[in-house]
Write a protein that holds these residues in place. Structure first.
Motif, PDB file in Angstrom:
ATOM      1  N   LYS A 275     -52.620 -28.084 -11.374  1.00 36.67           N
ATOM      2  CA  LYS A 275     -51.197 -28.140 -11.715  1.00 36.67           C
ATOM      3  C   LYS A 275     -50.990 -28.310 -13.215  1.00 36.67           C
ATOM      4  CE  LYS A 275     -49.297 -29.624  -7.286  1.00 36.67           C
ATOM      5  NZ  LYS A 275     -48.448 -30.609  -6.568  1.00 36.67           N
ATOM      6  N   VAL A 276     -51.829 -29.117 -13.850  1.00 35.08           N
ATOM      7  CA  VAL A 276     -51.705 -29.293 -15.296  1.00 35.08           C
ATOM      8  C   VAL A 276     -52.047 -27.989 -16.021  1.00 35.08           C
ATOM      9  CG1 VAL A 276     -52.663 -30.491 -17.307  1.00 35.08           C
ATOM     10  CG2 VAL A 276     -52.058 -31.778 -15.253  1.00 35.08           C
ATOM     11  N   THR A 277     -53.045 -27.267 -15.528  1.00 37.28           N
ATOM     12  CA  THR A 277     -53.389 -25.979 -16.130  1.00 37.28           C
ATOM     13  C   THR A 277     -52.249 -24.981 -15.973  1.00 37.28           C
ATOM     14  OG1 THR A 277     -55.755 -26.345 -15.758  1.00 37.28           O
ATOM     15  CG2 THR A 277     -55.034 -24.066 -16.092  1.00 37.28           C
ATOM     16  N   THR A 278     -51.624 -24.951 -14.798  1.00 33.63           N
ATOM     17  CA  THR A 278     -50.482 -24.064 -14.565  1.00 33.63           C
ATOM     18  C   THR A 278     -49.336 -24.399 -15.508  1.00 33.63           C
ATOM     19  OG1 THR A 278     -51.047 -23.730 -12.238  1.00 33.63           O
ATOM     20  CG2 THR A 278     -48.760 -23.337 -12.873  1.00 33.63           C
ATOM     21  N   LEU A 279     -49.017 -25.685 -15.629  1.00 33.39           N
ATOM     22  CA  LEU A 279     -47.944 -26.123 -16.521  1.00 33.39           C
ATOM     23  C   LEU A 279     -48.254 -25.712 -17.967  1.00 33.39           C
ATOM     24  CD1 LEU A 279     -46.439 -29.750 -16.551  1.00 33.39           C
ATOM     25  CD2 LEU A 279     -46.530 -28.287 -18.536  1.00 33.39           C
ATOM     26  N   THR A 280     -49.470 -26.006 -18.413  1.00 31.64           N
ATOM     27  CA  THR A 280     -49.849 -25.716 -19.798  1.00 31.64           C
ATOM     28  C   THR A 280     -49.795 -24.226 -20.089  1.00 31.64           C
ATOM     29  OG1 THR A 280     -51.305 -27.660 -19.745  1.00 31.64           O
ATOM     30  CG2 THR A 280     -51.627 -26.094 -21.541  1.00 31.64           C
ATOM     31  N   GLY A 281     -50.260 -23.421 -19.146  1.00 28.92           N
ATOM     32  CA  GLY A 281     -50.253 -21.979 -19.342  1.00 28.92           C
ATOM     33  C   GLY A 281     -48.867 -21.366 -19.383  1.00 28.92           C
ATOM     34  N   SER A 282     -47.864 -22.093 -18.873  1.00 25.73           N
ATOM     35  CA  SER A 282     -46.491 -21.575 -18.865  1.00 25.73           C
ATOM     36  C   SER A 282     -45.747 -21.845 -20.164  1.00 25.73           C
ATOM     37  CB  SER A 282     -45.710 -22.207 -17.700  1.00 25.73           C
ATOM     38  OG  SER A 282     -45.377 -23.564 -17.969  1.00 25.73           O
ATOM     39  N   LEU A 283     -46.361 -22.596 -21.073  1.00 29.87           N
ATOM     40  CA  LEU A 283     -45.669 -23.013 -22.285  1.00 29.87           C
ATOM     41  C   LEU A 283     -45.659 -21.917 -23.354  1.00 29.87           C
ATOM     42  CD1 LEU A 283     -47.153 -26.622 -22.606  1.00 29.87           C
ATOM     43  CD2 LEU A 283     -44.936 -25.969 -21.629  1.00 29.87           C
ATOM     44  N   ASP A 284     -44.653 -21.998 -24.207  1.00 28.62           N
ATOM     45  CA  ASP A 284     -44.575 -21.129 -25.383  1.00 28.62           C
ATOM     46  C   ASP A 284     -45.437 -21.758 -26.477  1.00 28.62           C
ATOM     47  OD1 ASP A 284     -43.947 -19.569 -27.552  1.00 28.62           O
ATOM     48  OD2 ASP A 284     -41.824 -20.116 -27.633  1.00 28.62           O
ATOM     49  N   VAL A 285     -46.635 -21.224 -26.669  1.00 29.05           N
ATOM     50  CA  VAL A 285     -47.603 -21.783 -27.609  1.00 29.05           C
ATOM     51  C   VAL A 285     -47.957 -20.712 -28.636  1.00 29.05           C
ATOM     52  CG1 VAL A 285     -49.858 -22.885 -27.883  1.00 29.05           C
ATOM     53  CG2 VAL A 285     -48.503 -23.310 -25.821  1.00 29.05           C
ATOM     54  N   PRO A 286     -47.319 -20.712 -29.798  1.00 22.87           N
ATOM     55  CA  PRO A 286     -47.620 -19.696 -30.815  1.00 22.87           C
ATOM     56  C   PRO A 286     -49.099 -19.695 -31.197  1.00 22.87           C
ATOM     57  CG  PRO A 286     -45.596 -20.876 -31.377  1.00 22.87           C
ATOM     58  CD  PRO A 286     -46.213 -21.601 -30.214  1.00 22.87           C
ATOM     59  N   GLY A 287     -49.656 -18.492 -31.300  1.00 22.68           N
ATOM     60  CA  GLY A 287     -51.057 -18.347 -31.665  1.00 22.68           C
ATOM     61  C   GLY A 287     -52.013 -18.388 -30.496  1.00 22.68           C
ATOM     62  N   ALA A 288     -51.509 -18.675 -29.299  1.00 25.17           N
ATOM     63  CA  ALA A 288     -52.385 -18.791 -28.130  1.00 25.17           C
ATOM     64  C   ALA A 288     -52.773 -17.421 -27.588  1.00 25.17           C
ATOM     65  CB  ALA A 288     -51.693 -19.591 -27.034  1.00 25.17           C
ATOM     66  N   VAL A 289     -53.981 -17.340 -27.062  1.00 24.65           N
ATOM     67  CA  VAL A 289     -54.461 -16.151 -26.354  1.00 24.65           C
ATOM     68  C   VAL A 289     -54.810 -16.577 -24.943  1.00 24.65           C
ATOM     69  CG1 VAL A 289     -56.213 -14.351 -26.244  1.00 24.65           C
ATOM     70  CG2 VAL A 289     -55.351 -15.109 -28.465  1.00 24.65           C
ATOM     71  N   ARG A 290     -54.180 -15.946 -23.969  1.00 28.22           N
ATOM     72  CA  ARG A 290     -54.431 -16.303 -22.578  1.00 28.22           C
ATOM     73  C   ARG A 290     -55.590 -15.493 -22.020  1.00 28.22           C
ATOM     74  NH1 ARG A 290     -49.466 -17.597 -23.890  1.00 28.22           N
ATOM     75  NH2 ARG A 290     -48.432 -19.368 -22.863  1.00 28.22           N
ATOM     76  N   PRO A 291     -56.473 -16.122 -21.268  1.00 27.99           N
ATOM     77  CA  PRO A 291     -57.652 -15.407 -20.762  1.00 27.99           C
ATOM     78  C   PRO A 291     -57.269 -14.411 -19.673  1.00 27.99           C
ATOM     79  CG  PRO A 291     -57.549 -17.611 -19.833  1.00 27.99           C
ATOM     80  CD  PRO A 291     -56.451 -17.539 -20.848  1.00 27.99           C
ATOM     81  N   SER A 292     -58.048 -13.346 -19.562  1.00 32.37           N
ATOM     82  CA  SER A 292     -57.826 -12.355 -18.511  1.00 32.37           C
ATOM     83  C   SER A 292     -58.577 -12.775 -17.258  1.00 32.37           C
ATOM     84  CB  SER A 292     -58.284 -10.976 -18.975  1.00 32.37           C
ATOM     85  OG  SER A 292     -59.668 -10.995 -19.291  1.00 32.37           O
ATOM     86  N   GLY A 293     -58.082 -12.328 -16.122  1.00 34.44           N
ATOM     87  CA  GLY A 293     -58.691 -12.670 -14.846  1.00 34.44           C
ATOM     88  C   GLY A 293     -57.639 -13.067 -13.840  1.00 34.44           C
ATOM     89  N   THR A 294     -58.083 -13.433 -12.654  1.00 39.00           N
ATOM     90  CA  THR A 294     -57.195 -13.825 -11.557  1.00 39.00           C
ATOM     91  C   THR A 294     -57.569 -15.220 -11.095  1.00 39.00           C
ATOM     92  OG1 THR A 294     -57.074 -11.499 -10.857  1.00 39.00           O
ATOM     93  CG2 THR A 294     -56.310 -13.166  -9.287  1.00 39.00           C
ATOM     94  N   ARG A 295     -56.568 -16.074 -10.918  1.00 38.35           N
ATOM     95  CA  ARG A 295     -56.842 -17.450 -10.482  1.00 38.35           C
ATOM     96  C   ARG A 295     -56.830 -17.550  -8.959  1.00 38.35           C
ATOM     97  NH1 ARG A 295     -57.507 -20.925 -14.486  1.00 38.35           N
ATOM     98  NH2 ARG A 295     -56.597 -20.412 -16.524  1.00 38.35           N
ATOM     99  N   PHE A 296     -57.823 -18.272  -8.466  1.00 41.20           N
ATOM    100  CA  PHE A 296     -57.934 -18.561  -7.036  1.00 41.20           C
ATOM    101  C   PHE A 296     -58.211 -20.043  -6.868  1.00 41.20           C
ATOM    102  CE2 PHE A 296     -59.023 -14.090  -7.289  1.00 41.20           C
ATOM    103  CZ  PHE A 296     -58.475 -13.529  -6.150  1.00 41.20           C
ATOM    104  N   THR A 297     -57.823 -20.561  -5.718  1.00 41.49           N
ATOM    105  CA  THR A 297     -58.135 -21.942  -5.378  1.00 41.49           C
ATOM    106  C   THR A 297     -59.453 -21.990  -4.618  1.00 41.49           C
ATOM    107  OG1 THR A 297     -55.800 -22.510  -5.258  1.00 41.49           O
ATOM    108  CG2 THR A 297     -57.322 -24.010  -4.169  1.00 41.49           C
ATOM    109  N   THR A 298     -60.269 -22.977  -4.911  1.00 42.74           N
ATOM    110  CA  THR A 298     -61.540 -23.149  -4.202  1.00 42.74           C
ATOM    111  C   THR A 298     -61.392 -24.228  -3.131  1.00 42.74           C
ATOM    112  OG1 THR A 298     -62.328 -24.805  -5.780  1.00 42.74           O
ATOM    113  CG2 THR A 298     -62.817 -22.490  -6.264  1.00 42.74           C
ATOM    114  N   TRP A 299     -62.384 -24.302  -2.267  1.00 45.26           N
ATOM    115  CA  TRP A 299     -62.450 -25.402  -1.306  1.00 45.26           C
ATOM    116  C   TRP A 299     -63.886 -25.915  -1.309  1.00 45.26           C
ATOM    117  CZ3 TRP A 299     -65.571 -25.344   3.096  1.00 45.26           C
ATOM    118  CH2 TRP A 299     -66.155 -24.112   3.413  1.00 45.26           C
TER     119      TRP A 299
END
Length: 375
Positions: A275-299
């Protein structure tokens, strides 16, 4: 900004290039700091040492461990030798902090119960980046730029900034109230040297528990704070699980990010991590580069990340139970059987530099939808 359900958050994102905040959500709300207070412990120790001060090697090692790998024993040392809450009393006026307060009177030795805010956390980083003497900046920011994925107490520090963005700059995380899935160091690189962990024959491993944060000092009894010490926060939440991600992103540490969060008591670490990663990734962060790929949940608990898509390869590290992971691609490899499941497909996790069997990725089939084959 997307704040997941059941999460209480204080957020501040400051663009040093333009001199403005791009995100702000309850920036003055008080949270228990957990290990974020280690920034103040390091600065208090280094304060007024002179421009040519060269710390003894023991302190260099201790500071590096405290800042890079969130070492609790090092924090307890500086808290105790610095006079406990007197550290906070000194640092508040030095850095013009407005919401930072010492631990509640009932918890005088718990440095992680120091109250702080997202706004104050940004002030600390701005001091480090723009005002601190060069030797202090090199020691503290140098260690934060070498943040390890695994903390010394076995917690995975890869949530928030390190997962949401490519190559974050300085990183200082904090957590309190959780048990750990047992994190082991990754190979040499950004996340530090390999521990030489042996490969195991089965997935997953047994779950280990960590001591969590904060801890009371164990080396020297806390000194009394001076009469000028600020009062403790009157209503600090010490029950909800706390998980914080702070640091810098972008070229030349362009943007300072502080995300402080609380989660309902009993929230699993992997759930809060995601949840913290999701929140952080949704922010407007100048200079940021978001990684490519698809997120999945593990068990599963203690799922190993391996150097190759087979259980015969070296185990690089383990995952927190139920955590989201970024999958770059997938390919067939060694057959894994975890009754009633059997699968020979493996997912490559670029942020870990290794592979996990698709069995432990939440997906209805043997292959992951929307994920291509590895070249």
């Amino acid at each position: 900004m997307t704040i997941p359900a059941d999460v209480t958050a204080g957020v501040a994102v400051f663009d040093r290039l333009t001199g403005r905040f791009t995100e702000s959500r309850e920036p003055d709300r008080a949270f228990r700091s957990a290990s974020v207070v280690k920034l103040l412990l390091a600065l208090d120790f280094l304060w007024n040492r002179g421009p040519a001060y060269d710390p003894p090697q023991a302190d260099r090692d201790r500071l590096a461990a405290m800042l890079s790998s969130s070492d609790d024993a090092a924090a307890s040392h500086y808290w105790s030798t610095g006079g406990g809450s007197a550290v906070i009393a000194r640092m508040v006026p030095r850095l013009a902090l407005t919401g930072t307060l010492p631990p509640p009177a009932a918890y005088p030795g718990y440095w992680g119960y120091t109250a702080t805010t997202a706004a104050d956390t940004v002030r600390v980083y701005r001091y480090l980046l723009d005002t601190a003497p060069l030797p202090v900046r090199e020691i503290v920011l140098g260690a934060l730029h070498r943040s390890t994925r695994c903390a010394t107490d076995g917690f995975d520090q890869n949530f928030g900034l390190p997962s949401a963005f490519e190559a974050p700059g300085a990183v200082k995380q904090g957590w309190s109230g959780f048990t750990s899935g047992g994190c082991t160091p990754a190979p040499a690189g950004r996340y530090g040297p390999s521990s030489g962990a042996a490969a195991g024959a089965h997935e997953p491993t047994d779950t280990a528990t960590g001591s969590g944060e904060p801890v009371a000092p164990t080396e020297v009894a806390e000194r009394s704070a001076p009469s000028s010490a600020p009062a403790a926060a009157p209503s600090l939440d010490l029950t909800s699980e706390a998980l914080h991600t702070t640091g810098t992103v972008g070229p030349d540490d362009r943007t300072v990010v502080a995300v402080l969060t609380l989660h309902p008591d009993g929230t699993p670490y992997g759930t809060a991590y995601s949840k913290v990663t999701t929140l952080t990734g949704s922010l407007d962060v100048p200079g940021a580069v978001r990684p490519s790929g698809t997120r999945f949940t593990t068990w599963g608990s203690g799922v190993r990340v391996r150097s190759a898509p087979t259980t015969a390869s070296a185990a690089l590290t383990t995952l927190p139970a139920g955590v989201d992971v970024l999958v770059g691609c997938q390919q067939q490899g060694g057959l894994v059987s975890v009754p009633p499941y059997t699968n020979d497909w493996w997912a490559y996790l670029p942020q870990y530099g290794g592979w996990i069997t698709n069995i432990y990725v939440n997906s209805p089939g043997n292959t992951l939808p929307g994920v291509g084959r590895c070249p």
